[in-house]
Scaffold this active site. Structure first.
Site, short mmCIF file in Angstrom:
data_model
loop_
_atom_site.label_atom_id
_atom_site.label_comp_id
_atom_site.label_asym_id
_atom_site.label_seq_id
_atom_site.Cartn_x
_atom_site.Cartn_y
_atom_site.Cartn_z
N HIS A 127 0.83 -1.20 0.00
CA HIS A 127 0.00 0.00 0.00
C HIS A 127 0.87 1.26 0.00
O HIS A 127 1.79 1.38 0.82
CB HIS A 127 -0.90 0.03 1.23
CG HIS A 127 -1.66 1.33 1.37
ND1 HIS A 127 -2.71 1.67 0.54
CD2 HIS A 127 -1.51 2.38 2.22
CE1 HIS A 127 -3.18 2.85 0.88
NE2 HIS A 127 -2.46 3.31 1.89
N HIS B 113 -9.84 2.43 -6.93
CA HIS B 113 -8.89 3.11 -7.82
C HIS B 113 -8.01 2.04 -8.47
O HIS B 113 -8.09 0.86 -8.12
CB HIS B 113 -8.02 4.11 -7.04
CG HIS B 113 -7.12 3.47 -6.03
ND1 HIS B 113 -7.54 3.09 -4.77
CD2 HIS B 113 -5.80 3.13 -6.09
CE1 HIS B 113 -6.54 2.56 -4.10
NE2 HIS B 113 -5.47 2.55 -4.88
N GLU C 59 -5.94 -3.41 -10.07
CA GLU C 59 -4.80 -3.99 -9.36
C GLU C 59 -4.97 -5.49 -9.15
O GLU C 59 -3.98 -6.24 -9.17
CB GLU C 59 -4.61 -3.27 -8.03
CG GLU C 59 -4.11 -1.84 -8.22
CD GLU C 59 -4.09 -1.05 -6.92
OE1 GLU C 59 -3.85 -1.64 -5.85
OE2 GLU C 59 -4.32 0.18 -6.98
#
Length: 286
Positions: A61, A117, A146
């Site tokens: 992250h 996102h 992702e």
């Protein structure tokens, strides 16, 4: 066996807002503690099933410096910091037997999904398709966030993604790509910054059991393999980022002012180019 656990933050139980995921915001420490505790639950599950497993945990992250090393299960090794090869999957190689994605989120433009996102706010969409010889870059590729981008990178090494946790939207995205994988929804997304979430301890109990089950069934779960050559289109939010992207050899502007495209000989090359384009986003005009 060797397992790589890639841990993002937006899909952790209890987390719904950027104040809990951003180092500059007031609630970030609480988010780090929740993230570390879920990583520990998955480590424990892997080792319940395979007591002698080599477990690597990739902090995946933002800064890649979120997991609290002193609170992480001492039986695992931690990969932290950036830049680094393979980004969210640092530590992955051909010897890895299983990848587990913890705290992941749905791709940009989908939802409702908590903090949805793709890599950062600059990338609006990534589409990947098998290249047709003699033709230009296709515009009908599959949209990947992702989850898909990282699962395909694991697949390039022949490694299956056996488990994914996050909100219900992230789990649905994973199930569409890898139906055999174990998914653990730890919250139900109500919007970008709202969810109905499990108690963190309940989420950890479910994750521990699911990780053990997923690792046990790893040979039944096929890797997500995207064989090249591949056509890739990337939609970018900033026009100046498109200008910078076209300075990269092989990357061209296509399909409008905000889209760039390239053809890669294999998925590993495509993945690295996508990561490079994402790194252009913090650059602003002087």
């Amino acid at each position: 066996m060797k397992a790589l656990i890639s841990v993002d933050m937006e899909g952790i139980s209890g987390i719904v807002h950027s104040s809990e995921t951003n180092p500059e915001r007031y609630d970030y420490l609480r988010g780090r503690e929740l993230m570390t505790a879920e990583a520990n639950a998955v480590i424990a599950g892997v080792l319940d099933a395979e007591p002698t497993a080599d477990v690597l945990v990739a902090d995946a992250h933002g800064t890649f410096r979120n997991l609290l090393p002193e609170q992480l299960d001492r039986r695992a090794r931690l990969v932290r910091g950036k830049p680094r090869a393979l980004n969210m999957l640092a530590g992955l190689d051909e010897e890895t037997d299983a990848a587990l994605f913890v705290g992941y989120h749905v791709r940009a433009g989908e939802g409702p999904g908590v903090l949805a996102h793709t890599m950062n706010g600059e990338i609006l969409d990534v589409r990947v398709a098998v290249h047709a010889p003699g033709e230009g870059v296709t515009t009908t590729g599959r949209s990947l966030g992702e989850i898909g981008l990282n699962a395909a990178m694991a697949g390039h090494f022949g490694v299956p993604v056996v488990l994914l946790s996050g909100d219900d939207a992230a789990c649905a995205e994973a199930a569409a790509l890898i139906p055999e994988a174990v998914t653990v929804p730890v919250k139900e997304a109500l919007g970008m910054a709202a969810a109905v979430t499990l108690h963190p301890e309940e989420a950890r109990d479910r994750l521990r059991r699911a990780a053990a089950d997923a690792v046990t069934r790893r040979t039944e779960i096929p890797p997500l393999a995207l064989t090249g050559p591949l056509d890739v289109e990337v939609d970018l939010a900033g026009a100046h980022t498109v200008d910078l992207a076209t300075l990269v050899p092989g990357v061209t502007r296509t399909g409008g002012a905000r889209t760039v495209a390239f053809t890669a000989p294999d998925y590993a090359t495509a993945y690295r180019l996508i990561l490079l384009l994402a790194q252009l986003s913090p650059i602003r005009l002087a």
